[in-house]
Motif scaffolding. Structure first.
Motif, short mmCIF file in Angstrom:
data_model
loop_
_atom_site.label_atom_id
_atom_site.label_comp_id
_atom_site.label_asym_id
_atom_site.label_seq_id
_atom_site.Cartn_x
_atom_site.Cartn_y
_atom_site.Cartn_z
N LEU A 195 36.22 -9.77 -90.00
CA LEU A 195 37.64 -9.86 -90.34
C LEU A 195 38.22 -11.24 -90.08
O LEU A 195 39.23 -11.62 -90.67
N GLY A 196 37.60 -11.99 -89.15
CA GLY A 196 38.11 -13.32 -88.84
C GLY A 196 39.42 -13.30 -88.08
O GLY A 196 40.24 -14.21 -88.21
N GLU A 197 39.62 -12.26 -87.26
CA GLU A 197 40.84 -12.12 -86.47
C GLU A 197 40.50 -12.31 -84.99
O GLU A 197 39.72 -11.55 -84.41
N ARG A 198 41.07 -13.32 -84.36
CA ARG A 198 40.85 -13.55 -82.94
C ARG A 198 41.40 -12.39 -82.12
O ARG A 198 42.49 -11.87 -82.41
N GLY A 199 40.65 -11.98 -81.09
CA GLY A 199 41.09 -10.88 -80.25
C GLY A 199 41.07 -9.53 -80.94
O GLY A 199 41.70 -8.58 -80.46
N TRP A 200 40.31 -9.41 -82.05
CA TRP A 200 40.35 -8.19 -82.84
C TRP A 200 39.82 -6.98 -82.10
O TRP A 200 40.38 -5.88 -82.20
N VAL A 201 38.74 -7.13 -81.34
CA VAL A 201 38.17 -5.98 -80.63
C VAL A 201 39.22 -5.36 -79.71
O VAL A 201 39.41 -4.15 -79.69
N LYS A 202 39.93 -6.21 -78.97
CA LYS A 202 40.95 -5.71 -78.05
C LYS A 202 42.11 -5.07 -78.83
O LYS A 202 42.59 -3.99 -78.47
N ARG A 203 42.54 -5.72 -79.88
CA ARG A 203 43.70 -5.21 -80.63
C ARG A 203 43.37 -3.89 -81.31
O ARG A 203 44.17 -2.94 -81.29
N PHE A 204 42.19 -3.80 -81.93
CA PHE A 204 41.77 -2.56 -82.59
C PHE A 204 41.67 -1.43 -81.57
O PHE A 204 42.10 -0.30 -81.83
N THR A 205 41.13 -1.73 -80.38
CA THR A 205 40.98 -0.72 -79.34
C THR A 205 42.35 -0.23 -78.86
O THR A 205 42.58 0.97 -78.71
N GLN A 206 43.26 -1.15 -78.64
CA GLN A 206 44.58 -0.78 -78.15
C GLN A 206 45.35 0.05 -79.17
O GLN A 206 46.12 0.94 -78.79
N GLU A 207 45.14 -0.20 -80.44
CA GLU A 207 45.85 0.55 -81.48
C GLU A 207 45.40 2.01 -81.51
O GLU A 207 46.18 2.91 -81.83
#
Length: 222
Positions: A136-148
């Motif tokens: 996806l090329g989104e920094r911090g994506w793992v954390k953001r996806f998990t929090q959502e």
């Protein structure tokens, strides 16, 4: 409820995966079908349940309990708003982009009929990884996806069959317990005290989640 888009991936070399050969099949693209879906075999040797779909890192992906990955178009639309960019169907690596299905609210052990013959069973939510973030090329994506907490659902194949885009999806069995995909995902990520409550669904839950729940109970009690 229907299968809005049926998506397959091809083996591709990338810089952002730790797969030993440096390849991934995460970039799924829509196809019309028909595509044969069947049980792929045990994790570690079995890959995707969909004929023609590449799953390259069989250490973490594919196998009987992760044969098919589904994500709701409505949730992709919400991510489009949040990320302020287009998210085409298949972009999250999902095989099935659904319409009208509450994927996060689906219960572990819930069964879906897709098209005339295929029967799938919900096993767990998807845990994000480095490859997903790099794709996806989104920094911090793992954390953001998990929090959502909107992970999409892995499914196992109960009855094989052919499917194509536009096929109807019907819920033909819904268990009488509280463990939804969203609940299971929170339990194994951000809310681990929920783990013991997963065991009510142990017969159909992904085996790795069953193991986590039992280890938590052994250490902390129920």
């Amino acid at each position: 409820m229907k299968l809005l888009s049926l998506n397959l991936g091809r083996r591709e070399a990338v810089e952002y995966t730790d797969q030993p050969e440096g390849v991934t099949g995460i970039d799924k693209r829509p196809v019309e079908g028909p595509v044969r879906v069947s049980a792929p075999g045990a994790k570690g040797t079995g890959a995707s349940g969909l004929a023609g779909d590449a799953v390259c890192d069989t250490r973490h992906h594919g196998g009987e309990d992760q044969a098919v990955y589904a994500y709701a178009r409505e949730d992709l639309d919400a991510w489009e708003q949040a990320l302020e960019r287009p998210i085409p169907s298949g972009a999250f690596g999902e095989n099935l982009t659904t319409e009208g299905v509450d994927v996060t609210g689906a219960k572990i052990g819930e069964r879906w009929r897709v098209g005339p013959d295929l029967v799938l069973e919900v096993t767990s939510g998807r845990i994000p990884c480095r490859t997903f973030q790099g794709h996806l090329g989104e920094r911090g994506w793992v954390k953001r996806f998990t929090q959502e907490g909107v992970p999409g659902a892995y499914l196992r194949v109960i009855e094989p069959g052919e499917i194509r885009a536009g096929d109807a999806i019907e819920v033909i069995h819904r268990p009488d317990h509280e463990v939804t995909v969203g609940f299971q995902f929170r339990a194994v990520t951000t809310e681990r005290p929920l783990l013991p409550r997963l065991l009510v669904a142990a017969d159909t839950l992904h085996p790795e989640s069953v193991r986590q729940a039992r280890e938590y109970v052994a250490k902390h009690g129920s």
